[in-house]
Design an enzyme around this catalytic site. Structure first.
Site, PDB file in Angstrom:
ATOM      1  N   VAL A  61       0.703  -1.413  -0.276  1.00  0.00           N
ATOM      2  CA  VAL A  61      -0.007   0.074  -0.044  1.00  0.00           C
ATOM      3  C   VAL A  61       0.832   1.342   0.012  1.00  0.00           C
ATOM      4  O   VAL A  61       0.249   2.235  -0.517  1.00  0.00           O
ATOM      5  CB  VAL A  61      -0.885   0.034   1.211  1.00  0.00           C
ATOM      6  CG1 VAL A  61      -2.051  -0.930   1.153  1.00  0.00           C
ATOM      7  CG2 VAL A  61      -0.175  -0.090   2.517  1.00  0.00           C
ATOM      8  N   TYR A  62       2.078   1.055   0.277  1.00  0.00           N
ATOM      9  CA  TYR A  62       2.862   2.434   0.219  1.00  0.00           C
ATOM     10  C   TYR A  62       2.866   2.938  -1.084  1.00  0.00           C
ATOM     11  O   TYR A  62       3.216   2.597  -2.159  1.00  0.00           O
ATOM     12  CB  TYR A  62       4.509   1.991   0.951  1.00  0.00           C
ATOM     13  CG  TYR A  62       4.690   1.521   2.337  1.00  0.00           C
ATOM     14  CD1 TYR A  62       3.527   1.696   3.139  1.00  0.00           C
ATOM     15  CD2 TYR A  62       5.827   1.138   2.679  1.00  0.00           C
ATOM     16  CE1 TYR A  62       3.678   1.313   4.479  1.00  0.00           C
ATOM     17  CE2 TYR A  62       5.830   0.684   3.871  1.00  0.00           C
ATOM     18  CZ  TYR A  62       5.026   0.673   4.786  1.00  0.00           C
ATOM     19  OH  TYR A  62       5.163   0.331   5.927  1.00  0.00           O
ATOM     20  N   ALA A  63       2.368   4.246  -1.149  1.00  0.00           N
ATOM     21  CA  ALA A  63       2.479   5.021  -2.507  1.00  0.00           C
ATOM     22  C   ALA A  63       1.585   4.249  -3.444  1.00  0.00           C
ATOM     23  O   ALA A  63       1.939   4.305  -4.673  1.00  0.00           O
ATOM     24  CB  ALA A  63       3.895   5.353  -2.812  1.00  0.00           C
ATOM     25  N   GLU A  64       0.487   3.512  -3.035  1.00  0.00           N
ATOM     26  CA  GLU A  64      -0.166   2.671  -3.961  1.00  0.00           C
ATOM     27  C   GLU A  64       0.634   1.912  -4.664  1.00  0.00           C
ATOM     28  O   GLU A  64       0.483   1.479  -6.090  1.00  0.00           O
ATOM     29  CB  GLU A  64      -1.105   3.674  -4.625  1.00  0.00           C
ATOM     30  CG  GLU A  64      -2.009   4.697  -3.812  1.00  0.00           C
ATOM     31  CD  GLU A  64      -2.872   5.464  -4.584  1.00  0.00           C
ATOM     32  OE1 GLU A  64      -2.433   5.576  -5.539  1.00  0.00           O
ATOM     33  OE2 GLU A  64      -3.807   5.688  -4.041  1.00  0.00           O
TER      34      GLU A  64
END
Length: 348
Positions: A61-64
């Site tokens: 999920v980090y920076a999508e």
């Protein structure tokens, strides 16, 4: 750089782990946390590896997804040997539809396939459930993770942001069914936020899980840029994204004490905050993220800071958790039992 055994596994990880939440940016929260693109991210990865860090942590999920993508490309561009420990996480939303989130078998198996593609790897060394999913039975989650281990996509599995009882229940299921068990917990822990010492630390010690610490500077609050009379620069992370929650008064007391110790040692406040964590025996690795190489260098220098018994006692005094039931009752009963045993030995 020292290396610690990761829980009960046979692998050893550096006492600092490079976190990649600042990679990728994007919109909203992720841009506030960090907006490093490929070249700058590679400089951080290269500096971390040169310092002896052999552990890198990211999440889908980090920076999508951009963080995983940039991390994978950095490992490829820098020709990093595959003896480094790479960890990622699954749980958060990766799409708009209902099943693109959570800890279901559906989402976990889809998640590892997508993460491996972005990371350009054939396996990850540690795959972690990023949060607790009340909609999915724990047994389903544990069975899905075991499938990934059996297929060779994942070496070890761990968990992040679960309660002690939830982890112990998962461990019991894994033991009963002969499945891969959680080997690590990734959790928030700082000198100003010691809540996990109530239930999680005793559980970790009892069950032999390793502890990876996230946000060791409390979202920058313990960086030395903040205090009772300092609110940080405009646009800094804590002024735009006030997380994780912290008891400010207790935190300021910790910062005052750390500032005094830092001045005496010629160190930074951030280094003292990190050094305190590195002195806690339950900690396997502390995850450090940065936007600049200079920040990373400051964090790495914490590995060379030794705190004396008196300094540790001073920090313990200003950061101690208030008594809370059943902790105070357990301590009272334990002390009574200890005295009884000592008396029995003297008599014997």
């Amino acid at each position: 750089m020292r290396y610690n055994q990761l829980g009960r596994t046979g692998i050893f990880v550096s006492e600092l782990c490079l976190g990649t939440m600042t990679f990728g940016g994007g919109e909203g929260m992720w841009k506030q946390i960090g907006d490093l693109q490929q070249a700058d991210a590679e400089r951080l990865v290269g500096r971390a590896l040169d310092a002896g860090i052999n552990f890198i942590d990211t999440a889908d999920v980090y920076a999508e997804g951009l963080s995983e993508q940039i991390t994978g490309q950095a490992l490829k561009n820098l020709k990093v040997p595959r003896d480094k420990v790479v960890a990622t996480k699954v749980f958060g939303p990766t799409g708009e539809f209902a099943n693109a989130r959570g800890a279901s078998r559906y989402h976990i198996i889809d998640g590892i396939k997508a993460s491996l593609k972005r990371l350009q790897l054939d396996h990850v060394d540690l795959y972690q459930i990023h949060g607790f999913d009340p909609a999915t039975p724990i047994e389903e989650t544990v069975r899905a993770l075991d499938t990934l281990v059996q297929h060779g996509h994942v070496r070890y599995v761990g968990v992040s942001n679960w309660a002690a009882w939830q982890i112990v229940k998962a461990l019991g299921i894994a033991e009963r069914l002969g499945l891969a068990r959680f080997e690590t917990l990734q959790a928030y822990y700082t000198v100003a936020g010691r809540d996990l010492e109530r239930e999680l630390v005793p559980m970790l010690q009892s069950e032999g899980l390793g502890l990876m610490v996230w946000s060791p500077l409390a979202g920058g609050l313990l960086s030395g840029k903040y205090g009772r009379e300092q609110q940080g620069e405009a646009g800094s992370r804590r002024t735009t994204f006030d997380f994780p929650p912290v008891d400010r008064e207790r935190a300021y007391g910790c910062i005052d004490a750390m500032r005094e110790i830092a001045e005496a040692k010629g160190a930074s406040v951030a280094q003292i905050a990190l050094a305190w964590l590195l002195h806690q025996r339950v900690v396997s690795s502390v995850i450090v993220g940065a936007k600049k190489v200079e920040q990373l260098d400051d964090n790495i220098a914490a590995t060379g800071v030794t705190l004396t018994a008196d300094e540790l006692a001073k920090l313990d005094g200003v950061s101690a958790l208030p008594p809370e039931y059943p902790g105070w009752m357990l301590a009272r009963q334990g002390e009574a039992r200890r005295k009884q045993l000592e008396e029995a030995r003297r008599v014997g």
